[in-house]
Design an enzyme around this catalytic site. Structure first.
Site, PDB file in Angstrom:
ATOM      1  N   HIS A 117     -26.532 -20.717  37.488  1.00  0.00           N
ATOM      2  CA  HIS A 117     -26.209 -20.528  36.076  1.00  0.00           C
ATOM      3  C   HIS A 117     -25.052 -21.427  35.653  1.00  0.00           C
ATOM      4  O   HIS A 117     -25.028 -21.937  34.534  1.00  0.00           O
ATOM      5  CB  HIS A 117     -25.845 -19.056  35.817  1.00  0.00           C
ATOM      6  CG  HIS A 117     -27.003 -18.124  35.983  1.00  0.00           C
ATOM      7  ND1 HIS A 117     -27.608 -17.497  34.921  1.00  0.00           N
ATOM      8  CD2 HIS A 117     -27.670 -17.712  37.084  1.00  0.00           C
ATOM      9  CE1 HIS A 117     -28.601 -16.738  35.353  1.00  0.00           C
ATOM     10  NE2 HIS A 117     -28.647 -16.848  36.661  1.00  0.00           N
ATOM     11  N   GLY A 140     -39.580 -15.010  42.631  1.00  0.00           N
ATOM     12  CA  GLY A 140     -39.220 -15.109  41.222  1.00  0.00           C
ATOM     13  C   GLY A 140     -39.942 -16.218  40.489  1.00  0.00           C
ATOM     14  O   GLY A 140     -41.128 -16.490  40.719  1.00  0.00           O
ATOM     15  N   ASP A 141     -39.213 -16.894  39.602  1.00  0.00           N
ATOM     16  CA  ASP A 141     -39.808 -17.948  38.776  1.00  0.00           C
ATOM     17  C   ASP A 141     -40.180 -19.182  39.595  1.00  0.00           C
ATOM     18  O   ASP A 141     -40.933 -20.034  39.117  1.00  0.00           O
ATOM     19  CB  ASP A 141     -38.843 -18.342  37.656  1.00  0.00           C
ATOM     20  CG  ASP A 141     -37.600 -19.050  38.180  1.00  0.00           C
ATOM     21  OD1 ASP A 141     -36.912 -18.464  39.040  1.00  0.00           O
ATOM     22  OD2 ASP A 141     -37.317 -20.180  37.736  1.00  0.00           O
ATOM     23  N   GLN A 142     -39.664 -19.275  40.825  1.00  0.00           N
ATOM     24  CA  GLN A 142     -39.993 -20.430  41.667  1.00  0.00           C
ATOM     25  C   GLN A 142     -41.505 -20.548  41.879  1.00  0.00           C
ATOM     26  O   GLN A 142     -42.049 -21.653  41.958  1.00  0.00           O
ATOM     27  CB  GLN A 142     -39.293 -20.296  43.021  1.00  0.00           C
ATOM     28  CG  GLN A 142     -37.779 -20.218  42.932  1.00  0.00           C
ATOM     29  CD  GLN A 142     -37.151 -19.682  44.201  1.00  0.00           C
ATOM     30  OE1 GLN A 142     -37.795 -19.644  45.258  1.00  0.00           O
ATOM     31  NE2 GLN A 142     -35.901 -19.234  44.126  1.00  0.00           N
TER      32      GLN A 142
END
Length: 479
Positions: A18, A383-385
């Site tokens: 982040h 996750g988004d991977q």
């Protein structure tokens, strides 16, 4: 220095994935003529200051373009070595409890020191930041740090706008506007029934909690890359692509020395200089993913057996310097490979000796690869991977998939060796991937160049921030 500049405060969730994009946004905003304060927790500040010589909590101003960047930090209420700091559930409760008051105190202190905050921008992992800004009457925005595709997927799931896999129908595919058909094992893993990471599912969906309070929802992507998805989601949530932030101001010397690394980076550039163009395999799985011992062994020997030079970032396991490398591996690869605990990835991927990138497919790494024209060997973990890997291989056409979930939990050394060979053998598939990679690199550079799609978008946001600041009472920041 007596010029009046509009003051913008950027507040990052305390995690490397982040910090990087938000700090890049901070530099970009500063280059447009704003005074930008970058903030995160004091505990992360302590790590950043150890790893980077120019990260301070003082009033030191770094000139960037037409503006300035400075740092300031707030307390999460725990000592740096608090025993629960690595317990995500406990830490989120603590941060959500203490963070709002600490941030409000920081904003009030800025005003008392002559730097009234005219805008607050945060990562959506800390939705309470928008509450603080709204309660204080300050316009606010959000930087989404994943893809537009993933944004749309989460949004449709949260609002029941499409049918997703359930316990009774775990294998159904999902068709979303502007996107290819997503099989169950193409979806972000946190949305699948039976996910072991329920707390992360709640955290991720909680990102949408306060989006209505944001005047700007920005995304580190660019129109040319995700045009059809942007067109389909924008009527539901106006979202503005302003990336790739990685490429925004990489030629401005004042900004390149300001880094947000949480660990001391090893300078690998001299080692890379000693290798031929497009010859080195770069491997990194980011700041969070840690491969299990068996997978580490297969990855290690697969790289060794490829006989290609490689640079591998291997993070130590939690509370230990153990990297789970096989016994004798470092001796075996002498003269072939280099293993480091952290490196300046932006500079590595920009180096001409890099042939391809074996990555977990986090969005930051994906955007950096696309921006540099580096082919990808996709090895997503969670996750988004998972969704990013689908787009890397099937939509963007810039990579090969290493160990699709249907292939089983363990990717063998033979599969690693095969993928590396296919990517570097100069065959038709490798040439097609390289051609596509260069196409997206050119599109990325164009998007952030003066007058490009992302440059126009970020300039419009800066102009809006300035306009709103003029309507606020009180003086601007006197820097």
């Amino acid at each position: 220095m007596g010029s009046d500049l509009v003051h913008v405060l950027l507040v990052s969730f305390p995690a490397q994935g982040h910090i990087n994009p938000l700090l890049r946004l901070a530099k970009r905003l500063a280059s447009k003529g704003l005074l930008v304060t970058f903030s995160t927790t004091e505990a992360i500040a302590h790590m950043m200051q150890k790893a980077n010589n120019n990260i301070t909590a003082t009033n030191t101003l770094t000139p960037i373009g037409k503006g300035y960047l400075r740092f300031d930090f707030f307390s999460d209420g725990w000592d740096v070595d608090h025993p629960q700091r690595n317990d995500l559930d406990a830490y989120m409760v603590q941060l959500n409890s203490v963070g709002p008051t600490s941030l409000a105190d920081l904003i009030e202190r800025q005003a008392s020191e002559g730097r009234r905050v005219s805008c607050v921008i945060n990562n959506p992992f800390s939705p309470w930041v928008l509450d603080v800004a709204t309660d204080m009457g300050i316009p606010c925005g959000v930087l989404w740090v994943q893809s537009c595709a993933v944004f749309s997927t989460y949004y449709h799931y949260l609002h029941n706008l499409a049918k997703f896999p359930t316990s009774s129908e775990p294998h159904i595919s999902v068709q979303l506007p502007g996107m290819p058909l997503l099989k169950a094992d193409d979806l972000p893993s946190f949305l699948l029934p039976g996910t072991p990471y329920g707390c992360l599912t709640e955290l991720i969906l909680g990102q949408f909690k306060n989006l209505s309070k944001a005047s700007w929802v920005m995304v580190d992507s660019f129109d040319e890359l995700e045009n059809s998805i942007l067109e389909s989601i924008s009527p539901l949530v106006p979202i503005t692509p302003i990336g790739p932030l990685f490429k925004s101001i990489d030629t401005e010397s004042d900004s390149t020395s300001v880094r947000g690394d949480m660990w001391k980076a090893v300078d690998c550039l001299e080692w890379l200089d000693s290798h031929s163009p497009a010859s080195v395999i770069y491997i990194s799985f980011g700041s969070v993913v840690v491969l299990g011992g068996d997978q580490m062994e297969e990855m290690a020997w697969g790289l060794r057996n490829s006989k290609r030079p490689f640079l591998w970032v291997v993070r130590p396991t939690e509370n230990s310097a153990d990297t789970r490398l096989p016994k004798g591996f470092l001796e075996e690869i002498e003269g072939q490979g280099k293993v480091v605990q952290w490196c300046p990835q932006d500079r590595v991927l920009s180096h001409p000796s890099i042939a391809c990138f074996v990555t977990h497919c986090g969005w930051n790494s994906t955007m950096e690869s696309l921006s540099c024209g580096i082919p990808i060997i996709a090895f997503p973990q969670w996750g988004d991977q998972i969704t990013n890997a689908k787009f890397i291989s099937d939509v963007y056409g810039v990579g090969l998939r290493l160990g699709h979930p249907k292939g089983g939990p363990l990717v063998t050394r033979g599969e690693v060796e095969r993928c590396v060979a296919e990517m570097t053998d100069g065959g038709p598939k490798a040439e097609e991937i390289k051609k596509n990679s260069m196409k997206w690199k050119e599109a990325a550079v164009k998007a952030v160049s003066i007058g490009g799609s992302s440059d126009k978008n970020i300039q419009a946001i800066v102009d809006d921030v300035r306009g709103r600041a003029e309507n606020q009472n009180g003086p601007k920041a006197d820097v």
